[in-house]
Design an enzyme around this catalytic site. Structure first.
Site, PDB file in Angstrom:
ATOM      1  N   LYS A  69       0.806  -1.237   0.000  1.00 39.10           N
ATOM      2  CA  LYS A  69       0.000   0.000   0.000  1.00 39.10           C
ATOM      3  C   LYS A  69       0.838   1.287   0.000  1.00 39.10           C
ATOM      4  O   LYS A  69       0.388   2.309  -0.502  1.00 39.10           O
ATOM      5  CB  LYS A  69      -0.953   0.022   1.204  1.00 39.10           C
ATOM      6  CG  LYS A  69      -2.136  -0.908   1.046  1.00 39.10           C
ATOM      7  CD  LYS A  69      -3.110  -0.712   2.192  1.00 39.10           C
ATOM      8  CE  LYS A  69      -4.320  -1.616   2.041  1.00 39.10           C
ATOM      9  NZ  LYS A  69      -5.339  -1.356   3.049  1.00 39.10           N
ATOM     10  N   ASP A 106     -10.192   2.943   1.396  1.00 34.50           N
ATOM     11  CA  ASP A 106     -10.441   2.455   2.768  1.00 34.50           C
ATOM     12  C   ASP A 106     -11.082   3.582   3.584  1.00 34.50           C
ATOM     13  O   ASP A 106     -11.960   3.338   4.423  1.00 34.50           O
ATOM     14  CB  ASP A 106      -9.139   2.039   3.454  1.00 34.50           C
ATOM     15  CG  ASP A 106      -8.597   0.720   2.928  1.00 34.50           C
ATOM     16  OD1 ASP A 106      -9.396  -0.109   2.458  1.00 34.50           O
ATOM     17  OD2 ASP A 106      -7.364   0.521   2.980  1.00 34.50           O
TER      18      ASP A 106
HETATM   19  P1  NAP Z   1      -1.673  -3.415  10.890  1.00 37.03           P
HETATM   20  O1  NAP Z   1      -1.288  -2.304   9.985  1.00 37.03           O
HETATM   21  O2  NAP Z   1      -0.724  -4.551  11.108  1.00 37.03           O
HETATM   22  O3  NAP Z   1      -2.029  -2.748  12.326  1.00 37.03           O
HETATM   23  C1  NAP Z   1      -2.419  -3.547  13.412  1.00 37.03           C
HETATM   24  C2  NAP Z   1      -2.407  -2.721  14.703  1.00 37.03           C
HETATM   25  O4  NAP Z   1      -2.853  -3.586  15.734  1.00 37.03           O
HETATM   26  C3  NAP Z   1      -1.033  -2.198  15.123  1.00 37.03           C
HETATM   27  O5  NAP Z   1      -1.204  -0.984  15.822  1.00 37.03           O
HETATM   28  C4  NAP Z   1      -0.553  -3.300  16.079  1.00 37.03           C
HETATM   29  O6  NAP Z   1       0.346  -2.835  17.059  1.00 37.03           O
HETATM   30  C5  NAP Z   1      -1.852  -3.666  16.760  1.00 37.03           C
HETATM   31  N1  NAP Z   1      -1.810  -5.008  17.295  1.00 37.03           N
HETATM   32  C6  NAP Z   1      -1.503  -6.165  16.640  1.00 37.03           C
HETATM   33  N2  NAP Z   1      -1.580  -7.202  17.482  1.00 37.03           N
HETATM   34  C7  NAP Z   1      -1.914  -6.701  18.701  1.00 37.03           C
HETATM   35  C8  NAP Z   1      -2.104  -7.278  19.995  1.00 37.03           C
HETATM   36  N3  NAP Z   1      -1.988  -8.581  20.191  1.00 37.03           N
HETATM   37  N4  NAP Z   1      -2.435  -6.441  21.009  1.00 37.03           N
HETATM   38  C9  NAP Z   1      -2.556  -5.123  20.820  1.00 37.03           C
HETATM   39  N5  NAP Z   1      -2.378  -4.510  19.623  1.00 37.03           N
HETATM   40  C10 NAP Z   1      -2.062  -5.295  18.579  1.00 37.03           C
HETATM   41  O7  NAP Z   1      -3.034  -4.102  10.426  1.00 37.03           O
HETATM   42  P2  NAP Z   1      -4.280  -3.410   9.694  1.00 37.03           P
HETATM   43  O8  NAP Z   1      -4.094  -3.470   8.225  1.00 37.03           O
HETATM   44  O9  NAP Z   1      -4.548  -2.118  10.340  1.00 37.03           O
HETATM   45  O10 NAP Z   1      -5.448  -4.461  10.021  1.00 37.03           O
HETATM   46  C11 NAP Z   1      -5.906  -4.631  11.350  1.00 37.03           C
HETATM   47  C12 NAP Z   1      -7.249  -5.361  11.365  1.00 37.03           C
HETATM   48  O11 NAP Z   1      -8.225  -4.608  10.654  1.00 37.03           O
HETATM   49  C13 NAP Z   1      -7.236  -6.754  10.724  1.00 37.03           C
HETATM   50  O12 NAP Z   1      -8.055  -7.594  11.499  1.00 37.03           O
HETATM   51  C14 NAP Z   1      -7.866  -6.533   9.367  1.00 37.03           C
HETATM   52  O13 NAP Z   1      -8.550  -7.678   8.887  1.00 37.03           O
HETATM   53  C15 NAP Z   1      -8.861  -5.424   9.694  1.00 37.03           C
HETATM   54  N6  NAP Z   1      -9.150  -4.594   8.515  1.00 37.03           N
HETATM   55  C16 NAP Z   1     -10.436  -4.535   8.079  1.00 37.03           C
HETATM   56  C17 NAP Z   1     -10.761  -3.758   6.988  1.00 37.03           C
HETATM   57  C18 NAP Z   1     -12.185  -3.717   6.513  1.00 37.03           C
HETATM   58  O14 NAP Z   1     -12.416  -3.284   5.377  1.00 37.03           O
HETATM   59  N7  NAP Z   1     -13.131  -4.094   7.332  1.00 37.03           N
HETATM   60  C19 NAP Z   1      -9.772  -3.021   6.324  1.00 37.03           C
HETATM   61  C20 NAP Z   1      -8.449  -3.099   6.801  1.00 37.03           C
HETATM   62  C21 NAP Z   1      -8.160  -3.895   7.907  1.00 37.03           C
HETATM   63  P3  NAP Z   1       1.948  -2.965  16.940  1.00 37.03           P
HETATM   64  O15 NAP Z   1       2.370  -1.825  16.040  1.00 37.03           O
HETATM   65  O16 NAP Z   1       2.391  -2.841  18.329  1.00 37.03           O
HETATM   66  O17 NAP Z   1       2.218  -4.307  16.317  1.00 37.03           O
END
Ligand code: NAP
Length: 293
Positions: A69, A106
């Site tokens: 991205k 998004d």
């Molecule tokens: P990302 O960029 O990897 O960000 C994840 C965030 O969650 C980071 O701040 C990470 O913190 C934190 N995190 C991960 N594991 C954790 C834990 N065990 N405890 C506390 N914090 C934790 O991922 P993303 O792309 O934002 O996606 C995150 C979620 O959103 C996924 O489940 C994805 O499927 C969903 N999503 C949904 C949509 C939709 O259209 N509905 C779109 C995008 C994403 P650290 O930096 O400390 O690792």
């Protein structure tokens, strides 16, 4: 497929569980458009050559997902203002004049998924966002655009939230709003009192770890009952956090509408015509079937 058919696809690595081909097949069926939407699994080192190859093949549009991205932005001729402010592109339009433009749907997807009774209250609301990764950026953008009173990011390592707070300052200047943005430690949140909404952008609770929740039930119990709980996760459709909140009477939302509406917004950019909102129930039904299969 005839020569006029719309050629679309998604770039990511890996792409095993993507719902996008199913979503776009359904959108094209509803819009009465002939076309294809393929998953192109592409490792980072092949991104540039893959984009060139697909451009040469006459592709009209691509979605872009993890891990491309940000890196894909350098391969584009123009990036929309929203995507520039977000620092990420999830949609590419291959224009007839040969220019490649990048967008971020998004943000639109999350924005359009919020019901009016929530958006209208945001200027008086304090919103708690769990996590500060890629999807939290889209949430932040939408909340600032909607002039939210206060946003608190709860993260496990507050020092890693510097980038998102810097992005918030940029967005506040751009939209001319005074949203207060704070960072808190997720593991040591004392209470959720005073928040009007809780949005989970962490993957905690996502399949297969479906009994996990980013906040303990005893903490959810401290959230005012009128507060909404929105989990961006859509696999499962009801997460542990949503179950805990629904039992206490909170309005709850999963990430399915955001997923669908970012796809609809991308399709509108590629096809140039709006998808009627009446298509939403059919799209929900089709993806729900795919998720429950
Ligand atoms: P990302 O960029 O990897 O960000 C994840 C965030 O969650 C980071 O701040 C990470 O913190 C934190 N995190 C991960 N594991 C954790 C834990 N065990 N405890 C506390 N914090 C934790 O991922 P993303 O792309 O934002 O996606 C995150 C979620 O959103 C996924 O489940 C994805 O499927 C969903 N999503 C949904 C949509 C939709 O259209 N509905 C779109 C995008 C994403 P650290 O930096 O400390 O690792």
């Amino acid at each position: 497929m005839n020569a006029e058919a719309l050629k679309l696809g998604i770039l990511g690595w890996p792409l095993k569980h993507t719902l996008s081909p199913r979503l776009h097949a359904e959108i094209m069926r509803i819009a009465g458009v002939e076309g294809e939407y393929k998953a192109y699994e592409t490792p980072p080192e092949d991104l540039s050559s893959r984009v060139s190859e697909l451009a040469a093949s006459g592709i009209r549009g691509l979605n872009v997902t993890i891990p491309h991205k940000v890196s894909v932005m350098t391969l584009l001729d123009t990036v929309s203002q929203e995507a520039t402010l977000a620092g990420a592109v999830n949609t590419i339009v291959f224009n007839e004049d040969g220019r490649h433009t990048g967008h971020n749907t998004d943000i639109t997807g999350f924005l359009r998924s919020l019901p009016e009774n929530i958006t209208s209250r945001l200027p008086e609301s304090r919103i708690l966002v769990l996590g500060a990764g890629g999807s939290a950026r889209a949430v932040l953008h939408a909340l600032i655009q909607l002039n939210t009173r206060e946003i608190t990011f709860a993260v496990r390592r507050p020092d890693k939230a510097i980038a998102i707070t810097a992005n918030a300052e940029l967005l506040k200047r751009h939209y001319g709003v005074k949203t207060m943005v704070n960072v808190a430690s997720l593991p040591s949140l004392p209470s959720l009192e005073g928040f009007g909404g809780l949005i989970n952008t962490t993957p905690v609770g996502m399949w297969p770890e479906i009994t996990a929740s980013p906040v303990e039930r005893r903490l959810v119990e401290t959230l005012p009952t009128s507060a909404f709980v929105y989990d961006l996760i859509y696999r499962p459709l009801e997460t542990q956090l949503m179950t805990d909140a629904a039992v206490l009477g909170h309005p709850v939302f999963n990430g399915l509408d955001m997923l669908i509406l970012q796809g609809v917004a991308a399709f509108e950019l590629w096809h140039g015509q709006a998808v009627p909102t009446s298509a939403l129930p059919q799209l929900r039904q089709s993806l729900t079937q795919a998720l429950e299969a």
